[in-house]
Scaffold this motif. Structure first.
Motif, PDB file in Angstrom:
ATOM      1  N   GLU A   1       0.830  -1.207   0.000  1.00 37.97           N
ATOM      2  CA  GLU A   1       0.000   0.000   0.000  1.00 37.97           C
ATOM      3  C   GLU A   1       0.865   1.258   0.000  1.00 37.97           C
ATOM      4  OE1 GLU A   1      -2.946   0.103   3.008  1.00 37.97           O
ATOM      5  OE2 GLU A   1      -3.859  -1.822   2.432  1.00 37.97           O
ATOM      6  N   GLU A   2       1.987   1.202   0.722  1.00 29.90           N
ATOM      7  CA  GLU A   2       2.895   2.351   0.785  1.00 29.90           C
ATOM      8  C   GLU A   2       4.316   1.858   0.501  1.00 29.90           C
ATOM      9  OE1 GLU A   2       2.523   4.509   4.401  1.00 29.90           O
ATOM     10  OE2 GLU A   2       0.353   4.790   4.204  1.00 29.90           O
ATOM     11  N   PRO A   3       4.762   1.920  -0.754  1.00 30.90           N
ATOM     12  CA  PRO A   3       6.116   1.468  -1.074  1.00 30.90           C
ATOM     13  C   PRO A   3       7.163   2.239  -0.276  1.00 30.90           C
ATOM     14  CG  PRO A   3       4.829   1.848  -3.064  1.00 30.90           C
ATOM     15  CD  PRO A   3       4.036   2.410  -1.932  1.00 30.90           C
ATOM     16  N   ASP A   4       8.183   1.516   0.197  1.00 32.30           N
ATOM     17  CA  ASP A   4       9.239   2.180   0.966  1.00 32.30           C
ATOM     18  C   ASP A   4      10.581   1.496   0.746  1.00 32.30           C
ATOM     19  OD1 ASP A   4       8.840  -0.193   2.310  1.00 32.30           O
ATOM     20  OD2 ASP A   4       8.212   0.718   4.201  1.00 32.30           O
ATOM     21  N   GLY A   5      10.724   0.766  -0.347  1.00 35.42           N
ATOM     22  CA  GLY A   5      11.925   0.001  -0.579  1.00 35.42           C
ATOM     23  C   GLY A   5      13.073   0.810  -1.162  1.00 35.42           C
ATOM     24  N   GLU A   6      14.267   0.247  -1.020  1.00 33.05           N
ATOM     25  CA  GLU A   6      15.434   0.823  -1.683  1.00 33.05           C
ATOM     26  C   GLU A   6      15.260   0.739  -3.201  1.00 33.05           C
ATOM     27  OE1 GLU A   6      20.325   0.283  -1.792  1.00 33.05           O
ATOM     28  OE2 GLU A   6      19.075  -1.143  -0.673  1.00 33.05           O
ATOM     29  N   TYR A   7      14.532  -0.278  -3.636  1.00 39.81           N
ATOM     30  CA  TYR A   7      14.175  -0.427  -5.045  1.00 39.81           C
ATOM     31  C   TYR A   7      12.668  -0.681  -5.128  1.00 39.81           C
ATOM     32  CZ  TYR A   7      19.177  -1.353  -5.550  1.00 39.81           C
ATOM     33  OH  TYR A   7      20.549  -1.278  -5.497  1.00 39.81           O
ATOM     34  N   VAL A   8      12.018  -0.064  -6.090  1.00 45.89           N
ATOM     35  CA  VAL A   8      10.618  -0.360  -6.388  1.00 45.89           C
ATOM     36  C   VAL A   8      10.549  -0.775  -7.847  1.00 45.89           C
ATOM     37  CG1 VAL A   8       8.263   0.484  -6.499  1.00 45.89           C
ATOM     38  CG2 VAL A   8       9.782   1.289  -4.677  1.00 45.89           C
ATOM     39  N   VAL A   9      10.114  -2.016  -8.068  1.00 46.47           N
ATOM     40  CA  VAL A   9      10.033  -2.577  -9.415  1.00 46.47           C
ATOM     41  C   VAL A   9       8.576  -2.576  -9.852  1.00 46.47           C
ATOM     42  CG1 VAL A   9      10.493  -4.570 -10.879  1.00 46.47           C
ATOM     43  CG2 VAL A   9      12.005  -4.067  -8.944  1.00 46.47           C
ATOM     44  N   VAL A  10       8.301  -1.989 -11.014  1.00 49.48           N
ATOM     45  CA  VAL A  10       6.949  -1.992 -11.568  1.00 49.48           C
ATOM     46  C   VAL A  10       6.928  -2.910 -12.786  1.00 49.48           C
ATOM     47  CG1 VAL A  10       5.057  -0.625 -12.489  1.00 49.48           C
ATOM     48  CG2 VAL A  10       6.592   0.373 -10.779  1.00 49.48           C
ATOM     49  N   ASN A  11       6.127  -3.957 -12.686  1.00 47.68           N
ATOM     50  CA  ASN A  11       5.944  -4.893 -13.793  1.00 47.68           C
ATOM     51  C   ASN A  11       4.744  -4.393 -14.598  1.00 47.68           C
ATOM     52  OD1 ASN A  11       5.841  -7.053 -15.522  1.00 47.68           O
ATOM     53  ND2 ASN A  11       5.670  -8.607 -13.938  1.00 47.68           N
ATOM     54  N   THR A  12       5.007  -3.726 -15.714  1.00 48.18           N
ATOM     55  CA  THR A  12       3.995  -2.962 -16.421  1.00 48.18           C
ATOM     56  C   THR A  12       3.165  -3.807 -17.381  1.00 48.18           C
ATOM     57  OG1 THR A  12       5.622  -2.407 -18.122  1.00 48.18           O
ATOM     58  CG2 THR A  12       5.331  -0.832 -16.312  1.00 48.18           C
ATOM     59  N   CYS A  13       1.998  -3.263 -17.742  1.00 53.00           N
ATOM     60  CA  CYS A  13       1.120  -3.874 -18.745  1.00 53.00           C
ATOM     61  C   CYS A  13       1.066  -2.949 -19.960  1.00 53.00           C
ATOM     62  CB  CYS A  13      -0.281  -4.065 -18.165  1.00 53.00           C
ATOM     63  SG  CYS A  13      -1.453  -4.809 -19.331  1.00 53.00           S
ATOM     64  N   GLY A  14       1.062  -3.537 -21.144  1.00 53.70           N
ATOM     65  CA  GLY A  14       0.999  -2.735 -22.366  1.00 53.70           C
ATOM     66  C   GLY A  14      -0.028  -3.233 -23.340  1.00 53.70           C
ATOM     67  N   PHE A  15      -1.094  -3.895 -22.843  1.00 50.07           N
ATOM     68  CA  PHE A  15      -2.038  -4.590 -23.716  1.00 50.07           C
ATOM     69  C   PHE A  15      -2.980  -3.622 -24.428  1.00 50.07           C
ATOM     70  CE2 PHE A  15      -6.081  -7.240 -23.887  1.00 50.07           C
ATOM     71  CZ  PHE A  15      -5.801  -7.705 -25.156  1.00 50.07           C
ATOM     72  N   ILE A  16      -3.710  -2.795 -23.677  1.00 56.04           N
ATOM     73  CA  ILE A  16      -4.644  -1.845 -24.277  1.00 56.04           C
ATOM     74  C   ILE A  16      -4.404  -0.471 -23.674  1.00 56.04           C
ATOM     75  CG2 ILE A  16      -6.399  -3.578 -24.785  1.00 56.04           C
ATOM     76  CD1 ILE A  16      -7.897  -2.708 -22.290  1.00 56.04           C
ATOM     77  N   GLY A  17      -5.059   0.535 -24.256  1.00 49.89           N
ATOM     78  CA  GLY A  17      -4.804   1.913 -23.854  1.00 49.89           C
ATOM     79  C   GLY A  17      -4.988   2.176 -22.375  1.00 49.89           C
ATOM     80  N   ASP A  18      -6.083   1.683 -21.791  1.00 55.63           N
ATOM     81  CA  ASP A  18      -6.342   1.930 -20.370  1.00 55.63           C
ATOM     82  C   ASP A  18      -5.258   1.316 -19.497  1.00 55.63           C
ATOM     83  OD1 ASP A  18      -8.612   3.290 -21.028  1.00 55.63           O
ATOM     84  OD2 ASP A  18     -10.012   1.679 -20.513  1.00 55.63           O
ATOM     85  N   ALA A  19      -4.804   0.113 -19.866  1.00 53.57           N
ATOM     86  CA  ALA A  19      -3.763  -0.556 -19.078  1.00 53.57           C
ATOM     87  C   ALA A  19      -2.446   0.187 -19.174  1.00 53.57           C
ATOM     88  CB  ALA A  19      -3.606  -1.995 -19.560  1.00 53.57           C
ATOM     89  N   LYS A  20      -2.125   0.676 -20.360  1.00 52.98           N
ATOM     90  CA  LYS A  20      -0.887   1.448 -20.522  1.00 52.98           C
ATOM     91  C   LYS A  20      -0.950   2.736 -19.701  1.00 52.98           C
ATOM     92  CE  LYS A  20      -1.060   1.329 -25.088  1.00 52.98           C
ATOM     93  NZ  LYS A  20      -0.713   1.501 -26.506  1.00 52.98           N
ATOM     94  N   GLU A  21      -2.098   3.387 -19.735  1.00 53.63           N
ATOM     95  CA  GLU A  21      -2.255   4.627 -18.959  1.00 53.63           C
ATOM     96  C   GLU A  21      -2.114   4.366 -17.467  1.00 53.63           C
ATOM     97  OE1 GLU A  21      -5.542   8.226 -18.303  1.00 53.63           O
ATOM     98  OE2 GLU A  21      -5.942   6.601 -19.725  1.00 53.63           O
ATOM     99  N   GLU A  22      -2.674   3.253 -17.004  1.00 55.49           N
ATOM    100  CA  GLU A  22      -2.571   2.902 -15.585  1.00 55.49           C
ATOM    101  C   GLU A  22      -1.111   2.675 -15.190  1.00 55.49           C
ATOM    102  OE1 GLU A  22      -4.514  -0.299 -12.408  1.00 55.49           O
ATOM    103  OE2 GLU A  22      -4.765  -0.590 -14.564  1.00 55.49           O
ATOM    104  N   SER A  23      -0.346   2.009 -16.047  1.00 49.42           N
ATOM    105  CA  SER A  23       1.064   1.773 -15.755  1.00 49.42           C
ATOM    106  C   SER A  23       1.852   3.077 -15.710  1.00 49.42           C
ATOM    107  CB  SER A  23       1.666   0.834 -16.814  1.00 49.42           C
ATOM    108  OG  SER A  23       1.159  -0.473 -16.694  1.00 49.42           O
ATOM    109  N   VAL A  24       1.604   3.951 -16.672  1.00 54.35           N
ATOM    110  CA  VAL A  24       2.304   5.235 -16.701  1.00 54.35           C
ATOM    111  C   VAL A  24       1.959   6.065 -15.471  1.00 54.35           C
ATOM    112  CG1 VAL A  24       2.477   7.436 -17.918  1.00 54.35           C
ATOM    113  CG2 VAL A  24       2.587   5.298 -19.204  1.00 54.35           C
TER     114      VAL A  24
END
Length: 433
Positions: free
Chosen positions: A39-62
């Motif tokens: 809920e509240e990232p606090d790591g030395e590294y934060v990795v985002v595994n993104t989605c690129g399938f459709i426009g809404d998913a890409k917007e959510e990742s960005v």
């Protein structure tokens, strides 16, 4: 910010989730503290595994990356690392647009991130398929292949994942045995194209052989199949589904449309007559099966007549589970390069609303029919003294839930229950001994 801690945030589908779980396992083996979807990232590294399938998913990742950029600027997190489908597809464009991101990886080279971190403890490298489950301990997704050779006109998946590549049966069986030893009872088998499993081995279907092999493993209670393709469907899998008690009578098969005009334009490699014949055969050979499908409205050239044909198809087929979405143009796909996106957005939305309203009425009627029936349920969780369960006909997160009060069963248990009431999204039930 917590040193030597890695937060992983997964966007998109269950196939992405498996990649995140593999990453979690590798990081733990190197001695790092890990968390998934905090809920509240606090790591030395934060990795985002993104989605690129459709426009809404890409917007959510960005949007997620932009939010993390603000946390980084405030000193609440360390480096931001991006992997997955969005970065695989736009890895040449995105780094210049988002300088706040520290490292970019695609869908298949993310292991380089792990290898670049110092070891905090000495441990053997996990096998490639090993992962740290983020699902309930009794249930897991099982990815059997990667990629797709279909190249449907609207779909960018082959541009992201590449050609279809099946995992060896022996490797998948080893993973299943390992997961069973850790308490997993339910396996939700997934792939971009389940129907093509094994075709890259020798040009023949091997899905039936694979599922038979998994079903033989002691401790495997449920196997559920997701994302079959209707063209060149492996008919021998139906014998396995009918014959094996631990293979769920459930099939997720995306049909997209039914009018020949639209199926041809979408490059679906199948026509209306063949689609209906396939559905008839599936239901004949696997009595009691429930079919989940996905449909699309508003594809270029869809006429009102095409759409009415789709509505009639849904009325006739009475799908047990169904999702739908409106077409959105995806860069570099056949449709984007060859068709005009000529169905207005308000028409797309109206058609989507009408389609889903029809499906809702069908689902309500079908749900009412099973009130009073007894079903075997898997307990997923316990909330406020009430069990939240699923049947063999319900996949995690997307299908119906069954709520059972007054039972002392625990998550991971199987119970028999009688359905006492139904509404749009779930059932009420009572345990029967």
């Amino acid at each position: 910010m917590i040193k030597n801690k890695v937060d992983i945030i997964t966007m998109g589908c269950s196939k992405n989730l498996i990649d995140s779980e593999r990453l979690l396992r590798r990081l733990e083996a190197k001695g790092y503290a890990v968390s998934h979807d905090p809920e509240e990232p606090d790591g030395e590294y934060v990795v985002v595994n993104t989605c690129g399938f459709i426009g809404d998913a890409k917007e959510e990742s960005v949007n997620m990356l932009l939010e993390l950029g603000e946390l980084k600027a405030d000193g609440r997190i360390g480096s931001i690392v991006v992997m997955g489908c969005l970065s695989e597809r736009y890895r040449n464009e995105l780094p210049d647009e988002m300088p706040e991101i520290d490292r970019w990886y695609g869908k298949f080279d993310w292991d380089a991130f792990v290898n670049g971190l110092p070891d905090l403890k000495n441990a053997d490298r996990p096998r490639d398929w090993e992962r740290k489950l983020t699902t309930p301990p009794h249930s897991a997704y099982l990815k059997i292949s990667e990629g797709c050779n279909r190249f449907c006109a609207f779909c960018a998946i082959p541009l992201i994942t590449g050609r279809h590549t099946s995992r060896p049966i022996e490797e998948i069986a080893s993973e299943v045995r390992d997961l069973v030893s850790r308490g997993v009872k339910e396996f939700n088998v997934i792939a971009q194209d389940l129907s093509s499993y094994g075709m890259d081995f020798d040009g023949k279907h091997h899905l039936a052989e694979l599922i038979d092999t998994i079903a033989d493993i002691p401790g495997v209670e449920w196997i559920r199949l997701h994302y079959a393709y209707p063209a060149d469907f492996p008919m021998d899998i139906l014998d396995v589904m009918a014959r094996r008690d631990n293979v769920c009578k459930y099939l997720d098969i995306a049909l997209q449309h039914i009018s020949d005009n639209q199926l041809k334009a979408m490059r679906r490699h199948i026509d209306k007559e063949s689609t209906i014949k396939l559905l008839d055969e599936i239901r004949r050979l696997v009595p009691g099966i429930k079919i989940r499908t996905t449909l699309m409205v508003g594809f270029p050239g869809e006429t009102e007549q095409d759409f009415e044909e789709l509505l009639d198809f849904v009325r006739t087929q009475r799908f047990d589970r169904m999702g739908a979405f409106a077409y959105s143009e995806e860069d570099d796909t056949y449709a984007a390069m060859n068709y005009e996106d000529n169905v207005p957005d308000d028409v797309k939305q109206s058609r989507l609303d009408r389609l889903m309203a029809l499906q809702q009425s069908i689902a309500e009627e079908e749900s009412e029919k099973i009130v009073g029936h007894r079903v075997r349920l898997l307990v997923d969780s316990k909330e406020g003294g009430e069990l939240v369960c699923r049947s063999q006909w319900d996949s995690p997160e997307v299908d119906l839930e069954y709520h059972v009060a007054g039972s002392d069963a625990q998550p991971g248990d199987f119970i028999m229950a009688e359905i006492t009431d139904a509404d749009i999204f779930d059932f009420q039930a009572r345990e029967v001994k």
